[in-house]
Design a protein around this motif. Sequence first.
Motif, PDB file in Angstrom:
ATOM      1  N   PRO A  65      -2.040 -12.552   9.191  1.00 46.72           N
ATOM      2  CA  PRO A  65      -0.994 -11.977   8.159  1.00 46.72           C
ATOM      3  C   PRO A  65       0.271 -12.629   8.574  1.00 46.72           C
ATOM      4  O   PRO A  65       0.487 -13.060   9.810  1.00 46.72           O
ATOM      5  CB  PRO A  65      -0.799 -10.624   8.446  1.00 46.72           C
ATOM      6  CG  PRO A  65      -1.681 -10.520   9.891  1.00 46.72           C
ATOM      7  CD  PRO A  65      -2.816 -11.600  10.085  1.00 46.72           C
ATOM      8  N   THR A  66       1.212 -12.913   7.523  1.00 46.62           N
ATOM      9  CA  THR A  66       2.671 -13.732   8.092  1.00 46.62           C
ATOM     10  C   THR A  66       3.578 -12.644   8.176  1.00 46.62           C
ATOM     11  O   THR A  66       3.038 -11.500   8.001  1.00 46.62           O
ATOM     12  CB  THR A  66       2.860 -14.436   6.586  1.00 46.62           C
ATOM     13  OG1 THR A  66       3.103 -13.752   5.703  1.00 46.62           O
ATOM     14  CG2 THR A  66       1.713 -15.558   6.254  1.00 46.62           C
ATOM     15  N   CYS A  67       4.717 -13.263   8.590  1.00 50.01           N
ATOM     16  CA  CYS A  67       5.648 -12.126   8.845  1.00 50.01           C
ATOM     17  C   CYS A  67       5.970 -11.336   7.684  1.00 50.01           C
ATOM     18  O   CYS A  67       6.380 -10.216   7.578  1.00 50.01           O
ATOM     19  CB  CYS A  67       6.822 -13.057   9.398  1.00 50.01           C
ATOM     20  SG  CYS A  67       8.474 -12.005   9.979  1.00 50.01           S
ATOM     21  N   TYR A  68       6.204 -12.359   6.612  1.00 49.57           N
ATOM     22  CA  TYR A  68       6.678 -11.497   5.217  1.00 49.57           C
ATOM     23  C   TYR A  68       5.427 -10.679   4.980  1.00 49.57           C
ATOM     24  O   TYR A  68       5.966  -9.444   4.544  1.00 49.57           O
ATOM     25  CB  TYR A  68       6.660 -12.783   4.309  1.00 49.57           C
ATOM     26  CG  TYR A  68       6.845 -12.237   2.915  1.00 49.57           C
ATOM     27  CD1 TYR A  68       8.321 -11.597   2.651  1.00 49.57           C
ATOM     28  CD2 TYR A  68       5.915 -12.173   1.737  1.00 49.57           C
ATOM     29  CE1 TYR A  68       8.376 -11.096   1.397  1.00 49.57           C
ATOM     30  CE2 TYR A  68       6.356 -11.792   0.620  1.00 49.57           C
ATOM     31  CZ  TYR A  68       7.680 -11.164   0.441  1.00 49.57           C
ATOM     32  OH  TYR A  68       8.026 -10.838  -0.914  1.00 49.57           O
ATOM     33  N   SER A  69       4.141 -10.677   5.066  1.00 48.70           N
ATOM     34  CA  SER A  69       3.220  -9.715   4.593  1.00 48.70           C
ATOM     35  C   SER A  69       3.234  -8.552   5.564  1.00 48.70           C
ATOM     36  O   SER A  69       3.194  -7.397   4.951  1.00 48.70           O
ATOM     37  CB  SER A  69       1.764 -10.382   4.462  1.00 48.70           C
ATOM     38  OG  SER A  69       1.365 -10.673   5.636  1.00 48.70           O
ATOM     39  N   LYS A  70       3.424  -8.763   6.671  1.00 49.63           N
ATOM     40  CA  LYS A  70       3.628  -7.504   7.702  1.00 49.63           C
ATOM     41  C   LYS A  70       4.842  -6.900   7.258  1.00 49.63           C
ATOM     42  O   LYS A  70       4.721  -5.380   7.440  1.00 49.63           O
ATOM     43  CB  LYS A  70       3.641  -8.015   9.096  1.00 49.63           C
ATOM     44  CG  LYS A  70       3.857  -7.168  10.021  1.00 49.63           C
ATOM     45  CD  LYS A  70       2.914  -7.317  11.186  1.00 49.63           C
ATOM     46  CE  LYS A  70       3.088  -6.216  12.438  1.00 49.63           C
ATOM     47  NZ  LYS A  70       2.129  -5.223  12.135  1.00 49.63           N
ATOM     48  N   VAL A  71       5.936  -7.283   6.907  1.00 54.52           N
ATOM     49  CA  VAL A  71       7.170  -6.311   6.628  1.00 54.52           C
ATOM     50  C   VAL A  71       7.142  -5.869   5.541  1.00 54.52           C
ATOM     51  O   VAL A  71       7.319  -4.787   5.496  1.00 54.52           O
ATOM     52  CB  VAL A  71       8.583  -7.478   6.452  1.00 54.52           C
ATOM     53  CG1 VAL A  71       9.802  -6.943   5.790  1.00 54.52           C
ATOM     54  CG2 VAL A  71       8.903  -7.898   7.928  1.00 54.52           C
ATOM     55  N   LEU A  72       6.422  -6.553   4.379  1.00 52.36           N
ATOM     56  CA  LEU A  72       6.106  -5.692   3.131  1.00 52.36           C
ATOM     57  C   LEU A  72       5.069  -4.663   3.312  1.00 52.36           C
ATOM     58  O   LEU A  72       5.588  -3.410   2.789  1.00 52.36           O
ATOM     59  CB  LEU A  72       5.599  -6.642   2.132  1.00 52.36           C
ATOM     60  CG  LEU A  72       6.319  -7.702   1.394  1.00 52.36           C
ATOM     61  CD1 LEU A  72       5.582  -8.576   0.609  1.00 52.36           C
ATOM     62  CD2 LEU A  72       7.421  -6.985   0.775  1.00 52.36           C
TER      63      LEU A  72
ATOM     64  N   ARG B 255       6.220  -0.646   2.867  1.00 49.65           N
ATOM     65  CA  ARG B 255       5.210   0.161   1.943  1.00 49.65           C
ATOM     66  C   ARG B 255       4.826   1.681   2.795  1.00 49.65           C
ATOM     67  O   ARG B 255       4.900   2.577   2.238  1.00 49.65           O
ATOM     68  CB  ARG B 255       4.294  -0.470   1.238  1.00 49.65           C
ATOM     69  CG  ARG B 255       3.640   0.174   0.382  1.00 49.65           C
ATOM     70  CD  ARG B 255       2.431  -0.766  -0.378  1.00 49.65           C
ATOM     71  NE  ARG B 255       1.658  -1.222   0.538  1.00 49.65           N
ATOM     72  CZ  ARG B 255       1.590  -2.549   0.841  1.00 49.65           C
ATOM     73  NH1 ARG B 255       2.428  -3.300   0.168  1.00 49.65           N
ATOM     74  NH2 ARG B 255       1.089  -3.492   1.488  1.00 49.65           N
ATOM     75  N   ASP B 256       4.156   1.211   3.920  1.00 51.12           N
ATOM     76  CA  ASP B 256       3.859   2.391   4.711  1.00 51.12           C
ATOM     77  C   ASP B 256       4.952   3.482   4.776  1.00 51.12           C
ATOM     78  O   ASP B 256       4.879   4.673   5.019  1.00 51.12           O
ATOM     79  CB  ASP B 256       3.033   2.064   5.797  1.00 51.12           C
ATOM     80  CG  ASP B 256       1.701   1.202   5.598  1.00 51.12           C
ATOM     81  OD1 ASP B 256       1.217   1.367   4.500  1.00 51.12           O
ATOM     82  OD2 ASP B 256       1.488   0.542   6.488  1.00 51.12           O
ATOM     83  N   LEU B 257       6.203   2.796   5.360  1.00 46.86           N
ATOM     84  CA  LEU B 257       7.351   3.751   5.759  1.00 46.86           C
ATOM     85  C   LEU B 257       7.904   4.443   4.753  1.00 46.86           C
ATOM     86  O   LEU B 257       8.242   5.659   4.756  1.00 46.86           O
ATOM     87  CB  LEU B 257       8.499   2.947   6.449  1.00 46.86           C
ATOM     88  CG  LEU B 257       8.129   2.526   7.980  1.00 46.86           C
ATOM     89  CD1 LEU B 257       9.035   1.533   8.340  1.00 46.86           C
ATOM     90  CD2 LEU B 257       8.171   3.787   8.802  1.00 46.86           C
TER      91      LEU B 257
ATOM     92  N   LEU C 288      13.790   7.959   1.168  1.00 41.39           N
ATOM     93  CA  LEU C 288      13.972   6.401   1.840  1.00 41.39           C
ATOM     94  C   LEU C 288      13.016   5.360   1.186  1.00 41.39           C
ATOM     95  O   LEU C 288      11.843   5.629   0.604  1.00 41.39           O
ATOM     96  CB  LEU C 288      13.099   6.549   3.361  1.00 41.39           C
ATOM     97  CG  LEU C 288      13.007   5.165   4.036  1.00 41.39           C
ATOM     98  CD1 LEU C 288      14.407   4.496   4.247  1.00 41.39           C
ATOM     99  CD2 LEU C 288      12.103   5.347   5.153  1.00 41.39           C
ATOM    100  N   TYR C 289      13.496   4.379   0.156  1.00 43.49           N
ATOM    101  CA  TYR C 289      12.933   3.373  -0.565  1.00 43.49           C
ATOM    102  C   TYR C 289      13.438   2.154   0.190  1.00 43.49           C
ATOM    103  O   TYR C 289      14.556   1.646   0.005  1.00 43.49           O
ATOM    104  CB  TYR C 289      13.171   3.399  -1.738  1.00 43.49           C
ATOM    105  CG  TYR C 289      12.566   2.437  -2.737  1.00 43.49           C
ATOM    106  CD1 TYR C 289      11.083   2.422  -2.628  1.00 43.49           C
ATOM    107  CD2 TYR C 289      13.357   1.419  -3.020  1.00 43.49           C
ATOM    108  CE1 TYR C 289      10.538   1.110  -3.380  1.00 43.49           C
ATOM    109  CE2 TYR C 289      12.697  -0.010  -3.727  1.00 43.49           C
ATOM    110  CZ  TYR C 289      11.185   0.131  -3.827  1.00 43.49           C
ATOM    111  OH  TYR C 289      10.466  -0.966  -4.383  1.00 43.49           O
ATOM    112  N   LEU C 290      12.450   1.430   0.735  1.00 41.75           N
ATOM    113  CA  LEU C 290      12.737   0.163   1.525  1.00 41.75           C
ATOM    114  C   LEU C 290      12.253  -1.029   0.445  1.00 41.75           C
ATOM    115  O   LEU C 290      11.177  -1.287   0.457  1.00 41.75           O
ATOM    116  CB  LEU C 290      12.075   0.050   3.072  1.00 41.75           C
ATOM    117  CG  LEU C 290      12.525   1.315   3.941  1.00 41.75           C
ATOM    118  CD1 LEU C 290      11.387   1.079   5.054  1.00 41.75           C
ATOM    119  CD2 LEU C 290      13.633   0.893   4.118  1.00 41.75           C
TER     120      LEU C 290
END
Length: 115
Positions: free
Chosen positions: A25-32, A36-38, A61-63
């Motif tokens: 997983p890339t940094c971008y996919s991890k952040v996404l 979404r989980d949060l 909360l919508y990130l």
Amino acid sequence: MAIFKHLFLVLSLVPLVLSYPFFPPTCYSKVLSMARDLTQMAADLKRGHETSYCMAHMPDLYLDVHNACVMYKMRTYISLVEGLRDRRCAYTREVMKLGYTLRQLFIFMSEKCHG
């Protein structure tokens, strides 16, 4: 008999090998995925039986990680979660996990994924 054992072993390993992701997983996919989980976790806490009373005043909360204001929004929400004083809610495992995971995402976006 040994041929069947080897054939069975090979046939059982093929689906495992084919289903394994070949890229980390890339940094971008991890952040996404964390965002979404949060977002889902915060919505579940607002609806939860045990935590709805003290989370009712919290904003939704919508990130959106593509928004420039997301860091400010996360910092504000972290301070709101840490400022909860109602013992029935503030010290539950789910609320503590929300604050901890939100802080992890903030650090991850500001330090690890920067550049």
